[in-house]
Structures are given as structure tokens and as C-alpha cells.
Scaffold this motif. Structure first.
Motif: not given
Ligand code: FES
Length: 63
Positions: A44-54
Motif C-alpha cells: 500500500g505504500a508504492s508511489n507507482k500504484k498499482p505497481y510495486c516500486d520497492g
């Protein structure tokens, strides 16, 4: 009878969901995009939701 191939979805411990194939993703604005082997955010913390950004690593996501 031909066996239907199933799309594999892998839940990575303490990380994202890995889709192991080509999928069509419907975004909140209604647009769709095709992606090959996307990693979807589960923390839930990604800045590129819905994708994972690490970001799950930085926040110490456990799940
Ligand atoms: S799971 Fe990777 S940023 Fe959320």
C-alpha cells in the motif's frame, strides 16, 4: 480435450504480488493497460500504484 493453462500469481513474502504472464489491468480511471509479468504492490505504500516500486523494503513491510 486440451488442458486450460492457468495464469500463475505468486505472493512474494514481505513483498509484491508477481503475475507470471501477460495481463490486462484496469486502472482506477477506467483505462486498461497490457502488462507482461507485472509486480503489483501489496504493502500500500508504492508511489507507482498499482505497481510495486520497492518501497515495501524501506517501510519494512511484513506480510
Ligand atoms: S509491495 Fe512493493 S512497494 Fe508495495
Amino acid at each position: 480435450m486440451q488442458k486450460e493453462s492457468l495464469l500463475k500469481v505468486k505472493v512474494i513474502p514481505n513483498g509484491p504480488i508477481a503475475i507470471e504472464g501477460k495481463v490486462e489491468i484496469m486502472l482506477p480511471d477506467g483505462n486498461t493497460v497490457e502488462k507482461e509479468k507485472p509486480f503489483l504492490c501489496r504493502c500500500g505504500a508504492s508511489n507507482k500504484k498499482p505497481y510495486c516500486d520497492g518501497t515495501h523494503v524501506k517501510i519494512g513491510f511484513k506480510g
